[in-house]
Write an enzyme that holds these catalytic residues in place. Sequence first.
Site, PDB file in Angstrom:
ATOM      1  N   MET A 194     -10.990  11.401  47.782  1.00 58.13           N
ATOM      2  CA  MET A 194     -11.286  12.033  46.423  1.00 58.13           C
ATOM      3  C   MET A 194     -12.117  13.263  46.829  1.00 58.13           C
ATOM      4  O   MET A 194     -13.254  13.290  47.441  1.00 58.13           O
ATOM      5  CB  MET A 194     -12.346  11.081  45.885  1.00 58.13           C
ATOM      6  N   GLY A 195     -11.374  14.425  46.277  1.00 54.73           N
ATOM      7  CA  GLY A 195     -11.904  15.910  46.513  1.00 54.73           C
ATOM      8  C   GLY A 195     -11.100  16.489  47.961  1.00 54.73           C
ATOM      9  O   GLY A 195     -11.093  16.108  48.931  1.00 54.73           O
ATOM     10  N   GLY A 198     -11.511  19.607  48.979  1.00 54.09           N
ATOM     11  CA  GLY A 198     -12.207  21.044  49.333  1.00 54.09           C
ATOM     12  C   GLY A 198     -12.109  21.238  50.644  1.00 54.09           C
ATOM     13  O   GLY A 198     -11.354  20.478  51.253  1.00 54.09           O
ATOM     14  N   VAL A 251     -14.088  19.749  53.229  1.00 56.73           N
ATOM     15  CA  VAL A 251     -14.483  18.233  53.826  1.00 56.73           C
ATOM     16  C   VAL A 251     -13.078  17.767  53.617  1.00 56.73           C
ATOM     17  O   VAL A 251     -12.444  16.824  54.688  1.00 56.73           O
ATOM     18  CB  VAL A 251     -15.474  17.739  53.652  1.00 56.73           C
ATOM     19  N   VAL A 259     -25.493  13.125  57.117  1.00 52.05           N
ATOM     20  CA  VAL A 259     -26.551  13.733  58.002  1.00 52.05           C
ATOM     21  C   VAL A 259     -25.912  14.109  59.510  1.00 52.05           C
ATOM     22  O   VAL A 259     -25.452  13.336  60.054  1.00 52.05           O
ATOM     23  CB  VAL A 259     -27.659  12.538  58.380  1.00 52.05           C
ATOM     24  N   GLY A 268     -23.422  16.172  60.047  1.00 56.40           N
ATOM     25  CA  GLY A 268     -22.013  16.504  60.094  1.00 56.40           C
ATOM     26  C   GLY A 268     -21.514  15.835  61.037  1.00 56.40           C
ATOM     27  O   GLY A 268     -21.386  14.493  60.848  1.00 56.40           O
ATOM     28  N   ILE A 307     -22.388  15.089  64.013  1.00 54.75           N
ATOM     29  CA  ILE A 307     -23.135  14.548  65.057  1.00 54.75           C
ATOM     30  C   ILE A 307     -23.357  12.930  64.889  1.00 54.75           C
ATOM     31  O   ILE A 307     -23.798  12.557  63.714  1.00 54.75           O
ATOM     32  CB  ILE A 307     -24.507  15.018  65.224  1.00 54.75           C
ATOM     33  N   LYS A 362     -31.562  14.730  53.855  1.00 48.86           N
ATOM     34  CA  LYS A 362     -31.111  13.814  55.149  1.00 48.86           C
ATOM     35  C   LYS A 362     -32.121  13.275  55.761  1.00 48.86           C
ATOM     36  O   LYS A 362     -31.961  12.301  56.192  1.00 48.86           O
ATOM     37  CB  LYS A 362     -30.616  15.231  56.164  1.00 48.86           C
ATOM     38  N   GLY A 391     -19.245  22.239  59.047  1.00 47.86           N
ATOM     39  CA  GLY A 391     -18.061  22.688  59.539  1.00 47.86           C
ATOM     40  C   GLY A 391     -17.110  21.698  58.994  1.00 47.86           C
ATOM     41  O   GLY A 391     -17.240  20.482  59.099  1.00 47.86           O
TER      42      GLY A 391
END
Lengths: 405, 405
Positions: B7-8, B10, B12, B127, B129, B131, B200, B298
């Site tokens: 869903m989405g 964009g 990501v 939180v 990305g 990692i 976060k 990113g």
Amino acid sequence: MIQIAVMGYGTVGSGVVEVLKTNRESIAKRVGQEVNIKYVLDLREFPGDPVEQVLVHDFETIVNDPEVKVVVEVMGGVEPAYTFTKRCLLAGKSVCTSNKALVAAHGAELLQIAKDKNLNYLFEASVGGGIPIIRPLQTCLTADEIVEISGILNGTTNYILTNMTYHGANFDDALKDAQEKGYAERNPEADVEGHDACRKIAILTSLVSGQRVDFEDIYTEGITKVTAEDIRYADKLGRVIKLLAMSKKEADGKYYAMVAPFLIDAANPLYSVNGVFNAIFVEGNMLGDSMFYGSGAGKLPTASAVAADVVDAAKNLGENLGFYWSGEKLELGDTRDDKRRFLVRVKGDAKADAVAMEALFGPVEVVDAGVAGEFGFVTGELSEAEYAERAAKTDAVLNRIRVEG
Amino acid sequence: MIQIAVMGYGTVGSGVVEVLKTNRESIAKRVGQEVNIKYVLDLREFPGDPVEQVLVHDFETIVNDPEVKVVVEVMGGVEPAYTFTKRCLLAGKSVCTSNKALVAAHGAELLQIAKDKNLNYLFEASVGGGIPIIRPLQTCLTADEIVEISGILNGTTNYILTNMTYHGANFDDALKDAQEKGYAERNPEADVEGHDACRKIAILTSLVSGQRVDFEDIYTEGITKVTAEDIRYADKLGRVIKLLAMSKKEADGKYYAMVAPFLIDAANPLYSVNGVFNAIFVEGNMLGDSMFYGSGAGKLPTASAVAADVVDAAKNLGENLGFYWSGEKLELGDTRDDKRRFLVRVKGDAKADAVAMEALFGPVEVVDAGVAGEFGFVTGELSEAEYAERAAKTDAVLNRIRVEG
């Protein structure tokens, strides 16, 4: 209540007992029941230590007790740890270990038995001490192809190199200091010659590739030949020397693994990992760069990782968690084909002799670190074989250190 | 084959599609079956993009399709993501998300639904990305009591501060540069005012404490007031300024959380985390210090974390993995009681005016960074309340930055 046994009451073993005791409540909450240490196996006596109440000297007591579901093996060394671990697994007990020597030597076989019997053989603490790396590789980076793992995997050598870098010590003095502080063994060979790091990178490469890596196949060079002069050249280049254990998957699909001192620059996240700390750099094809940092050794950090494995084993009785590599041998790429730059220190004078060196090594970047009677240069990209062939044609070479990145 | 929906579409969302496509084989191996994207939900059209074949505009298509077992929610924002996520969970679908706003606002409720229905609501990418931090906290550091989590959790502000530190930029220019490079939004408020980092650290504190943390309760200060002069004082002290999101469990058993710029020294592993990179420092009572470092944002790193959650959700259909905190509100400790040192910049001249400052703040360490018309000093340990009370008694204060460690 789940009953466990701890085999070996040395540094890590006593640490495991301490961790399970100190954090008993929170651990019980996570497991869903209390974790009780029914036996501790050690040949020695520990008069006055509360461990006496559960101390046994005979392995048969543990392996024959059907109540014991999880066994912690923190004896170190291949034998009798190998025999004991195998028998525990065959008797239906999961095993958690910090024993890198055993995992590197017989991991494939022990993992296969654990899989066949719906048990777990867990070894988080065998690499990077308290740093979570085995489980993140297995359960977090699962959407990535891992293209590189490079790490500072040995705290002793990192302590020594840090001391040489920031306090100008030479190798012998830095080693002595490390021994006095308890960071190096009296017989330091396994650490300073890179054998310890070699076993760890073999384990990581096995896990990433899914196949057995024989640690004897990995080119390994320690730090005993790194001198105070090398450090001065590194400093001049804005770099530091680190003992890296490295494993890269190249475009040919092969893994290239190596343990050696490398010159790394400030852009490398391993640059500022100092003292006894360890860190493991992981590059995924989607994730990009990541790094896991922490205490690579030490009683409680290592014990914390073992105890986390106990939690996982206890929570998953009867279910294999998929930590596994096959017994099929992985043929590593030939490191002689590996290309990189080299820092070379040679006898002579840059003004008079650089031309001869360029004739031999190709275009070089001369480095003057102000050391009398010698100079240094950084070569262009050469394969290991090319470098060796060229260096053999001169007797001027004093030392060479590989350049990373 | 397992069917999923995204869903989405964009940044990501398209990244998730790319990761699942690029690493299709290795992901299928890990899941045990192929992962197929049956639908991508977006209101927009994407003419010529292969996504067209699976593009749908109506959420009902997804929620009403019993074949869809896992849904990726990467829409961002609280609504309609909240309604969609809740309906998916209630319809028996696990949900994986990178949506920190939603997790911070309604995590407890959504996690409870997932638990009740033996599903999973996974949020590794919310939180740090790419990692891995949520899963390591949940599955690796299980033998530890976590006493501190402090992180550089926002790449935009870290890029700006790095630029100010190492290139002498002032805040406005550094922000403009970050916007030009695509590291900052045109409306940068959520990042530079610390709101993103606040959400976060609220999520991390919820996970560690097991209770709901309301992000509105967390004292949050951004970096808009950090000046080029502050950086000069930091440099003089051998420190750097970092926007830290911090959560500590103190001896009174309470958690103290805060987001603010801090002065940290080279011994802190976060010191050398620069540019858009993020890192999360974790201290366990047994493990000691550890740190997780990588790309905090990113497209592909974040998508890699979401896709790893998809792998986990797909492997564990019908089994809740225990990622959870209760809806019971956690009362945070009052940060006004928090004690630390402060770097204070004041108008005046050190020779003439330091005495007056000592009379007010107690013994201080004067810092001369060569800025005309002012000087700086570092106070002894004061509580936030004590500092504020004393600072209110003078109109000389230009700025103050907290000192960590």
